[in-house]
Scaffold this motif. Structure first.
Motif, PDB file in Angstrom:
ATOM      1  N   LEU A 525      32.586  43.060  19.875  1.00  0.00           N
ATOM      2  CA  LEU A 525      33.425  42.240  20.743  1.00  0.00           C
ATOM      3  C   LEU A 525      34.569  43.052  21.337  1.00  0.00           C
ATOM      4  CD1 LEU A 525      33.708  38.870  18.768  1.00  0.00           C
ATOM      5  CD2 LEU A 525      32.619  39.215  20.994  1.00  0.00           C
ATOM      6  N   GLU A 526      35.165  43.920  20.530  1.00  0.00           N
ATOM      7  CA  GLU A 526      36.250  44.757  21.029  1.00  0.00           C
ATOM      8  C   GLU A 526      35.758  45.674  22.145  1.00  0.00           C
ATOM      9  OE1 GLU A 526      37.743  46.751  17.608  1.00  0.00           O
ATOM     10  OE2 GLU A 526      39.204  45.173  17.142  1.00  0.00           O
ATOM     11  N   ASN A 527      34.591  46.286  21.930  1.00  0.00           N
ATOM     12  CA  ASN A 527      34.037  47.176  22.970  1.00  0.00           C
ATOM     13  C   ASN A 527      33.746  46.400  24.251  1.00  0.00           C
ATOM     14  OD1 ASN A 527      34.161  49.397  21.279  1.00  0.00           O
ATOM     15  ND2 ASN A 527      32.101  49.075  20.469  1.00  0.00           N
ATOM     16  N   ARG A 528      33.168  45.190  24.077  1.00  0.00           N
ATOM     17  CA  ARG A 528      32.869  44.378  25.257  1.00  0.00           C
ATOM     18  C   ARG A 528      34.154  43.952  25.973  1.00  0.00           C
ATOM     19  NH1 ARG A 528      27.715  42.220  25.651  1.00  0.00           N
ATOM     20  NH2 ARG A 528      26.321  42.733  23.929  1.00  0.00           N
ATOM     21  N   ARG A 529      35.185  43.664  25.193  1.00  0.00           N
ATOM     22  CA  ARG A 529      36.457  43.285  25.810  1.00  0.00           C
ATOM     23  C   ARG A 529      37.026  44.434  26.636  1.00  0.00           C
ATOM     24  NH1 ARG A 529      41.486  44.404  25.181  1.00  0.00           N
ATOM     25  NH2 ARG A 529      41.054  45.699  23.369  1.00  0.00           N
ATOM     26  N   LYS A 530      36.977  45.643  26.085  1.00  0.00           N
ATOM     27  CA  LYS A 530      37.499  46.795  26.826  1.00  0.00           C
ATOM     28  C   LYS A 530      36.694  47.043  28.096  1.00  0.00           C
ATOM     29  CE  LYS A 530      39.504  49.108  22.789  1.00  0.00           C
ATOM     30  NZ  LYS A 530      39.447  50.290  21.886  1.00  0.00           N
ATOM     31  N   MET A 531      35.349  46.908  27.985  1.00  0.00           N
ATOM     32  CA  MET A 531      34.530  47.085  29.181  1.00  0.00           C
ATOM     33  C   MET A 531      34.852  46.013  30.226  1.00  0.00           C
ATOM     34  SD  MET A 531      30.849  48.009  27.446  1.00  0.00           S
ATOM     35  CE  MET A 531      30.008  47.869  29.027  1.00  0.00           C
ATOM     36  N   ALA A 532      35.007  44.774  29.753  1.00  0.00           N
ATOM     37  CA  ALA A 532      35.331  43.689  30.684  1.00  0.00           C
ATOM     38  C   ALA A 532      36.693  43.910  31.323  1.00  0.00           C
ATOM     39  CB  ALA A 532      35.311  42.341  29.945  1.00  0.00           C
ATOM     40  N   GLU A 533      37.639  44.428  30.523  1.00  0.00           N
ATOM     41  CA  GLU A 533      38.978  44.700  31.059  1.00  0.00           C
ATOM     42  C   GLU A 533      38.919  45.756  32.146  1.00  0.00           C
ATOM     43  OE1 GLU A 533      42.053  46.780  28.628  1.00  0.00           O
ATOM     44  OE2 GLU A 533      43.079  44.849  28.757  1.00  0.00           O
ATOM     45  N   THR A 534      38.117  46.816  31.896  1.00  0.00           N
ATOM     46  CA  THR A 534      37.967  47.878  32.899  1.00  0.00           C
ATOM     47  C   THR A 534      37.335  47.336  34.174  1.00  0.00           C
ATOM     48  OG1 THR A 534      37.727  49.526  31.138  1.00  0.00           O
ATOM     49  CG2 THR A 534      36.976  50.147  33.336  1.00  0.00           C
ATOM     50  N   GLU A 535      36.261  46.552  34.003  1.00  0.00           N
ATOM     51  CA  GLU A 535      35.596  45.984  35.174  1.00  0.00           C
ATOM     52  C   GLU A 535      36.519  45.021  35.909  1.00  0.00           C
ATOM     53  OE1 GLU A 535      32.081  44.209  33.687  1.00  0.00           O
ATOM     54  OE2 GLU A 535      31.048  46.118  33.282  1.00  0.00           O
ATOM     55  N   TYR A 536      37.300  44.270  35.142  1.00  0.00           N
ATOM     56  CA  TYR A 536      38.230  43.335  35.776  1.00  0.00           C
ATOM     57  C   TYR A 536      39.246  44.080  36.639  1.00  0.00           C
ATOM     58  CZ  TYR A 536      42.352  40.401  36.281  1.00  0.00           C
ATOM     59  OH  TYR A 536      43.439  39.735  36.784  1.00  0.00           O
ATOM     60  N   LEU A 537      39.795  45.178  36.091  1.00  0.00           N
ATOM     61  CA  LEU A 537      40.779  45.942  36.853  1.00  0.00           C
ATOM     62  C   LEU A 537      40.168  46.490  38.137  1.00  0.00           C
ATOM     63  CD1 LEU A 537      42.562  47.872  33.945  1.00  0.00           C
ATOM     64  CD2 LEU A 537      43.462  45.946  35.264  1.00  0.00           C
ATOM     65  N   GLU A 538      38.896  46.958  38.031  1.00  0.00           N
ATOM     66  CA  GLU A 538      38.229  47.489  39.223  1.00  0.00           C
ATOM     67  C   GLU A 538      38.002  46.384  40.254  1.00  0.00           C
ATOM     68  OE1 GLU A 538      34.207  50.076  40.369  1.00  0.00           O
ATOM     69  OE2 GLU A 538      34.604  49.474  38.305  1.00  0.00           O
ATOM     70  N   VAL A 539      37.496  45.240  39.786  1.00  0.00           N
ATOM     71  CA  VAL A 539      37.270  44.120  40.706  1.00  0.00           C
ATOM     72  C   VAL A 539      38.591  43.628  41.282  1.00  0.00           C
ATOM     73  CG1 VAL A 539      36.486  41.722  40.847  1.00  0.00           C
ATOM     74  CG2 VAL A 539      35.140  43.406  39.592  1.00  0.00           C
ATOM     75  N   ARG A 540      39.615  43.612  40.445  1.00  0.00           N
ATOM     76  CA  ARG A 540      40.936  43.171  40.914  1.00  0.00           C
ATOM     77  C   ARG A 540      41.439  44.052  42.044  1.00  0.00           C
ATOM     78  NH1 ARG A 540      43.129  38.618  41.146  1.00  0.00           N
ATOM     79  NH2 ARG A 540      43.502  39.319  43.244  1.00  0.00           N
ATOM     80  N   HIS A 541      41.137  45.357  41.934  1.00  0.00           N
ATOM     81  CA  HIS A 541      41.537  46.301  42.976  1.00  0.00           C
ATOM     82  C   HIS A 541      40.888  45.934  44.307  1.00  0.00           C
ATOM     83  CE1 HIS A 541      42.408  50.039  45.036  1.00  0.00           C
ATOM     84  NE2 HIS A 541      41.111  50.262  45.202  1.00  0.00           N
ATOM     85  N   TYR A 542      39.568  45.663  44.244  1.00  0.00           N
ATOM     86  CA  TYR A 542      38.856  45.312  45.473  1.00  0.00           C
ATOM     87  C   TYR A 542      39.298  43.943  45.998  1.00  0.00           C
ATOM     88  CZ  TYR A 542      35.770  49.283  44.633  1.00  0.00           C
ATOM     89  OH  TYR A 542      35.287  50.538  44.446  1.00  0.00           O
ATOM     90  N   VAL A 543      39.556  43.013  45.091  1.00  0.00           N
ATOM     91  CA  VAL A 543      40.012  41.687  45.517  1.00  0.00           C
ATOM     92  C   VAL A 543      41.364  41.788  46.220  1.00  0.00           C
ATOM     93  CG1 VAL A 543      40.823  39.441  44.690  1.00  0.00           C
ATOM     94  CG2 VAL A 543      38.708  40.406  43.783  1.00  0.00           C
ATOM     95  N   ASP A 544      42.265  42.608  45.670  1.00  0.00           N
ATOM     96  CA  ASP A 544      43.572  42.787  46.308  1.00  0.00           C
ATOM     97  C   ASP A 544      43.420  43.365  47.711  1.00  0.00           C
ATOM     98  OD1 ASP A 544      44.802  41.817  44.083  1.00  0.00           O
ATOM     99  OD2 ASP A 544      45.284  43.777  43.235  1.00  0.00           O
TER     100      ASP A 544
END
Length: 788
Positions: A525-544
């Motif tokens: 779960l921790e690994n998945r959370r970190k991966m999701a956090e990384t993907e979220y930051l990347e998507v957030r960049h494109y959304v911005d």
């Protein structure tokens, strides 16, 4: 709200901190009575007032409220017909002057167009008394001393007193400085019993005659009023008595003037205390960087970037604390000293502050609930007097909570079920949580029991959370992770501290498979959370980026329509002007024709034909005349568009590429990352950009070679900034014709390292990449080799 929770969560310390910011005793009294409310309208009212106070601090610094005294006892004495002394009248005068100043202050705010939620309504209740203000100001100073000009009689008496004092002192100065000074213990003039005297040696007591008023402790010095000044002192004493009578008369007169306004003064005093109280709340909000919380009717609490207000703001770690909605219960696990208890106290204390009308140290999007009760079982409440163990003490408190809770209660349990056999404690904890869930109360609990981790994973409306622990530094980060249960780090810590692999492997075999599977699940779960956090930051960049582009496009469209409307308006005005000129010419022609017809010069011109000609000429006036502009038609006809052509989109001012024809009048156009369906009339063909000269590229590469470092260091950068810097650096390195470069990203949480890896995989000019050798940074750096 039960008083015990106020003590447990140290709400009284918050109240004391606010009280210390009050400017007057009136405001401090109201602060000390502050308590949470369960009435939504009342809480909203209090929050409105605090918000008004913070707005005044931002715009004006503060409200002009000085230190004020409670004059309620003075007014009660007036009501029974008593007279006030000078100090009491001065204190009332200060209340009235401050009322006038505050009334003027709010009038200026209103004239400046500054909006307020509640404070203008409060200020409208002030009662100003300009005549009484002036009377008090002309009679009494701020210390309560009656001024000489309070009455002509008082001024004459005090003038006589000054003259009499001068006469007495001159007479005594003659004695002190003359030949008789040898009979004195000291060459000074002093006062005893309100009469001027001199210190005479005991053996010469009869030398000056007069009256002995006092003597020293040794009896060697007598304080004598010489016979030569007795009469002068008598006259001075008489004037002093007259002064006191006149002062009493003046005070009685002013007291009679104040008495009719006693209710208005009491009302003003209350309002001043209220404003000072609001100012103190606003000042505290500024000191702790607080914001107004929203109030959620269904008690869904979202404290974003929340901080405990009693911790050092320089070191406290902000956390998002969420409870309510789909998560009726939150179970926090993790190591000791990781910050679990602080999370519980932050939740409870900020909720109390919000319901008391105080702003909370959290971001402006935060929201609180409206709980009828908040219960807490925190810390070691062992009682020696009651001979209760720690477990018994906690259980007694928990029993009381379970008896009083309802579906609008917030419950906080610290180490639920601790202090007894682990298996029994875990079973009790689960049973208690089931009981709370059945009633519908919201609960946040901390625990070490692995059984509760599985409970949080499997039970509906229940979610796990944990306090993050950095195995590399062997220290907690104090960050709350929602959705991830805490796991034991004993093996990793022991390994880093030097325990052999053999011992660790033996220990792994001794723990049961269920615990091992649970730890593996948590790790996953921790690994998945970190991966999701990384993907979220990347998507957030494109959304911005997309949001910014969308805003730019909206602005451009609005400007386009405004400009188009303005041009159409001008074109219609010009067209109408031309038509009017043509009509005037036509009218003249028709007049001439009629004139000739009458004179017989023109034959076969019928009246109806003249009318038809007039109608046709008038028909030239059209609102959309510009739509038939032949010049524009010819320009459009020259544009023969086909897929792949470069075009300029006029409405957005952006270049794009034609992808395909959508229909007869529309094309699908690619503009950067966006594909849009646009009208063909909005597109203008442009010349394709020429490919750069290869010789020029080679010269740029050779010129750039001396300015680009073969190594890029991304340590300490934010995720978005790091990826943008990486993209720019790779382009520069290619221009510099480097065969390979080094990207230093550090180890840390691995987010930037993963982002670098993903970016390098997508780059078309990279041949291969791999981590650096151990002596060059290991997996903290990546070696990148470009295609030749």
């Amino acid at each position: 709200m039960n008083k015990k929770i106020l003590q447990t969560l140290e709400f009284s310390k918050i109240i004391q901190a606010v009280a210390n910011l009050a400017a007057s005793d009136l405001g401090k009294e109201q602060v000390l009575t502050l308590a949470p409310s369960i009435d939504k309208e009342e809480v909203e009212l209090w929050q409105d007032e605090t918000e008004d106070g913070t707005k005044i601090i931002k715009l004006r610094g503060s409200m002009p409220i000085p230190k004020l005294q409670n004059v309620r006892p003075h007014l009660k004495r007036l009501d029974i017909g008593a007279s006030l002394n000078g100090l009491e009248i001065a204190q009332i005068g200060k209340i009235l002057r401050t009322t006038t100043e505050l009334n003027r202050f709010f009038e200026n705010l209103k004239e400046s167009g500054i909006e307020m939620n509640r404070l203008y309504d409060l200020a409208d209740n002030f009662v100003t008394t300009p005549t009484l203000n002036q009377l008090i100001r002309e009679t009494v100073d701020e210390d309560g001393h009656i001024l000489d000009d309070a009455s002509p009689a008082l001024k004459g008496i005090r003038t006589g007193i000054k003259r009499g004092e001068n006469n007495v002192r001159e007479k005594l100065d003659g004695i002190v400085r003359g030949k008789s000074a040898q009979y004195l213990s000291d060459a000074i003039i002093t006062i005893r019993n309100d009469r001027y005297v001199i210190p005479v040696k005991q053996e010469y007591r009869s030398h000056f005659g007069g009256v002995v008023h006092d003597q020293s402790s040794t009896g060697q010095t007598l304080f004598v009023e010489p016979q030569s000044v007795v009469e002068l002192n008598n006259r001075l004493r008489q004037l002093q008595i007259e002064e006191r009578r006149e002062v009493d008369r003046i005070l009685a007169e002013i007291s009679n003037e104040i008495a009719p306004y006693s209710k208005d003064i009491l009302n003003n005093m209350f309002l001043l205390g209220k404003l000072d109280f609001i100012g103190a709340k606003a000042s505290y909000a500024k000191n702790v960087a607080a914001n107004r919380p929203l109030i959620h009717e269904d008690n869904e609490v979202k404290l974003l970037s929340a901080r405990h207000p009693l911790l050092d703001p320089e070191t406290v770690v902000a956390n998002d604390i969420l409870i309510g909605g789909e998560n009726q219960a939150v179970i926090i696990t993790g190591p000791n000293t990781g910050g679990k208890t602080i999370i519980l106290k932050t939740l409870g204390l900020l909720q109390l502050m919000g319901q008391a009308g105080l702003q909370i140290p959290a971001s402006s999007e935060s929201q609180i609930g409206l709980f009828t009760e908040i219960f807490a079982d925190i810390g070691d409440e062992q009682s020696i007097e009651q001979s209760l163990s720690t477990f018994s003490s906690h259980m007694t408190n928990i029993v009381s909570i379970l008896d009083r809770m309802d579906n609008k209660s917030l419950i906080i349990f610290d180490e639920l079920g601790a202090g007894t056999d682990p298996q029994e404690g875990a079973a009790l904890a689960i049973a208690i949580l089931d009981k709370v869930g059945a009633v519908g109360s919201y609960v946040m609990v901390t625990s070490h029991y692995p059984e509760l981790k599985a409970y949080g994973y499997n039970r509906p409306q229940t979610i796990n959370a944990s306090m993050e622990f950095d195995v590399n530094t062997l220290s907690p980060t104090y960050r709350l992770l929602i959705g991830v249960p805490g796991r034991s780090n004993a093996f990793e810590i022991s390994k880093r501290l030097g325990l052999s692999e053999e011992v660790i492997d033996t220990a792994r075999q001794l723990i049961d498979g269920e615990s091992q599977n649970l730890n593996e699940m948590i790790s996953d779960l921790e690994n998945r959370r970190k991966m999701a956090e990384t993907e979220y930051l990347e998507v957030r960049h494109y959304v911005d980026e997309a949001e910014q582009l969308h805003m730019d496009l909206q602005t451009a469209v609005q400007q386009f329509y405004a400009e188009r409307e303005e041009l159409m308006k001008k074109a219609r005005e010009k067209a109408n002007s031309l038509v009017e000129e043509t009509e005037e010419t036509a009218d003249q022609i028709i007049k001439d024709l009629r004139k000739k017809q009458i004179q017989g010069h023109v034959e076969n011109v019928k009246e109806h034909e003249l009318i038809d000609a007039k109608t046709q000429l008038s028909g030239l006036r059209q609102e959309e005349a510009l739509a038939k502009n032949k010049v524009l038609k010819k320009a459009k006809a020259k544009q023969v568009m086909k897929p792949g052509d470069d075009v300029m989109v006029q409405s957005f001012g952006q270049k794009g590429v034609l992808m395909e024809r959508a229909d007869k009048n529309h094309w699908v156009v690619q503009m950067g990352m966006l594909k849009m369906k646009l009208k063909e009339s909005d597109l203008i063909l442009t010349e394709p950009e020429k490919e750069p000269n290869r010789k020029m590229i080679a010269s740029v590469r050779s010129e750039s070679n001396s300015h680009v470092s073969p190594q890029l260091d991304l340590r300490g950068e934010r995720y978005e900034n790091a990826l943008a810097e990486l993209d720019r650096y790779l382009d520069a390195a290619l221009l510099a014709n480097y065969p390979l470069v080094t990207i230093v990203h550090g180890k840390g949480t691995g987010a930037i390292r993963q982002g670098v890896t993903d970016a390098l995989k997508r780059h078309p000019s990279i041949k291969e990449f791999h981590y650096a050798p151990p002596n060059q940074g290991g997996n903290g750096a990546t070696i990148v080799e470009f295609k030749s």
